[in-house]
Enzyme design. Structure first.
Site, PDB file in Angstrom:
ATOM      1  N   GLU A   1       0.820  -1.208   0.000  1.00 29.10           N
ATOM      2  CA  GLU A   1       0.000   0.000   0.000  1.00 29.10           C
ATOM      3  C   GLU A   1       0.855   1.261   0.000  1.00 29.10           C
ATOM      4  OE1 GLU A   1      -3.074   0.654  -0.420  1.00 29.10           O
ATOM      5  OE2 GLU A   1      -4.038  -1.317  -0.284  1.00 29.10           O
TER       6      GLU A   1
ATOM      7  N   GLU B   1       2.270   1.651  -3.500  1.00 22.34           N
ATOM      8  CA  GLU B   1       1.254   2.046  -4.472  1.00 22.34           C
ATOM      9  C   GLU B   1       0.863   3.510  -4.319  1.00 22.34           C
ATOM     10  OE1 GLU B   1      -1.032  -2.288  -5.044  1.00 22.34           O
ATOM     11  OE2 GLU B   1      -2.031  -0.628  -3.990  1.00 22.34           O
TER      12      GLU B   1
END
Length: 365
Positions: free
Chosen positions: A237, A240
């Protein structure tokens, strides 16, 4: 994927963060569909059994029967496809099914079938299984066979859960409250506390959601994907959303909330990561902006002052950075019931200090 933070969490008052912030700065189809009859699941007794792995208390496994939990490992006997499609009195074709390890039946439909023939077969089998003392019956219907749903529901089946490619229905044959396992109850989210050597924290502004357009800086958050470990999901996460490479260090804390997403509960794990790169490349689809921000500036935001969850994340993150707090690190463990490895998160620092700990005993042997 952004993981929304509840704005109504009530927690006891804590000491202000000032003492932590003042610490010495470190070098961080068109026909109308037919109406389905109303059919709900029979009541399920409340149980307080302790989970002891497969079998649980009293030898009953309480795990779900989802797409990823219903693997071949739960089947004890597979009925041969050719023999299963035999004639019952010369009138009814039987359906392909398997017996599960808990004495239940799983009907696995894979080929198209006329709904009336399916209904007749199902009715015949249910009668037979009831005489045999079978209790739980499942039907796994791929989305391509959605035309069979009506027939199943009319026989008394209810929806248990659905995935992208199939629907699972359930039926309880005895005239008693059912003891079938419920569908998955929680979603798992992660939040990342990442601080560099300048005591700047990695923060983002979201392009969508409840914080859109408010100019609020928050920690990177997201949802763990199916089959993904927490320590892997949080690193993904961060990468990203910000483009920053980071190394997982520990789980610092977690929050449980209810009715958070489609009436499901939510487990949100706060993790601390060590940055391995510092250049930021924001995720255009979800992130409005991202930056390294001095921790004092982040803490001064009115949003942080009002939102207790964020205040706690900041507090435990700083305490860990100043080596005053021990979180939970993952260790790989084996199960007596499966060859699969899993991760057990624990406070290794304090455990290793404890006299007579299993870890210390294994190290010494």
């Amino acid at each position: 994927m952004a993981h929304s933070l509840s704005l109504s969490l009530s927690l006891p008052t804590r000491a202000p963060l000032l003492r932590l912030l003042r610490r010495r700065r470190g070098p961080a189809h068109s026909a109308a569909p037919r109406r389905l009859p109303v059919c709900s699941a029979p009541p399920r007794p409340r149980r307080g059994a302790l989970f002891l792995g497969p079998g649980g208390a009293g030898g009953r496994q309480r795990s779900g029967v989802g797409s990823r939990t219903m693997s071949a490992s739960i089947y004890s006997t597979t009925v041969d496809a050719e023999s299963a499609m035999t004639k019952n009195g010369g009138d009814v074709d039987l359906l392909p099914f398997v017996y599960d390890k808990h004495g239940g039946i799983i009907i696995e439909m894979t080929s198209p079938m006329d709904p009336q023939a399916f209904s007749a077969s199902l009715k015949s089998l249910l009668s037979k299984w009831r005489e045999q003392g079978i209790r739980g019956v499942w039907i796994q219907l791929p989305i391509s066979l959605a035309n069979l749903i009506q027939s199943a529901v009319e026989e008394g089946f209810w929806y248990h859960h659905a995935e992208e490619t199939y629907l699972m229905l359930a039926y309880w044959l005895p005239n008693t409250p059912h003891t079938l396992p419920v569908n998955a109850t929680h979603r798992v989210g992660v939040g990342a506390f990442v601080m560099n050597d300048k005591r700047e924290v990695l923060v983002v502004q979201e392009r969508s959601g409840v914080l859109k357009g408010l100019g609020i800086w928050k920690f990177p958050t997201g949802v763990v994907e199916p089959g993904e470990d927490i320590n892997i999901g949080v690193v993904r996460e961060v990468k990203e959303e910000t483009g920053v490479d980071a190394e997982f260090v520990e789980v610092l804390a977690f929050r449980q909330s209810h009715k958070a997403y489609f009436e499901k509960s939510d487990l949100f794990f706060v993790c601390i990561l060590r940055p391995l790169s510092f250049d930021i490349t924001k995720q255009e689809s979800e992130i409005e902006d991202a930056q390294w921000m001095p921790v004092e500036e982040f803490a001064a935001q009115p949003f942080v002052q009002k939102h207790e969850l964020v205040k706690y994340i900041l507090e435990v993150g700083l305490a860990k950075a100043d080596k005053e707090y021990a979180g939970f690190s993952p260790i790989s463990i084996k199960s007596a019931f499966s060859p699969k490895q899993s991760l057990f998160y624990m406070n290794k620092r304090d455990l290793e200090k404890a006299s007579g700990s299993i870890i210390n005993t294994q190290k010494d042997s």
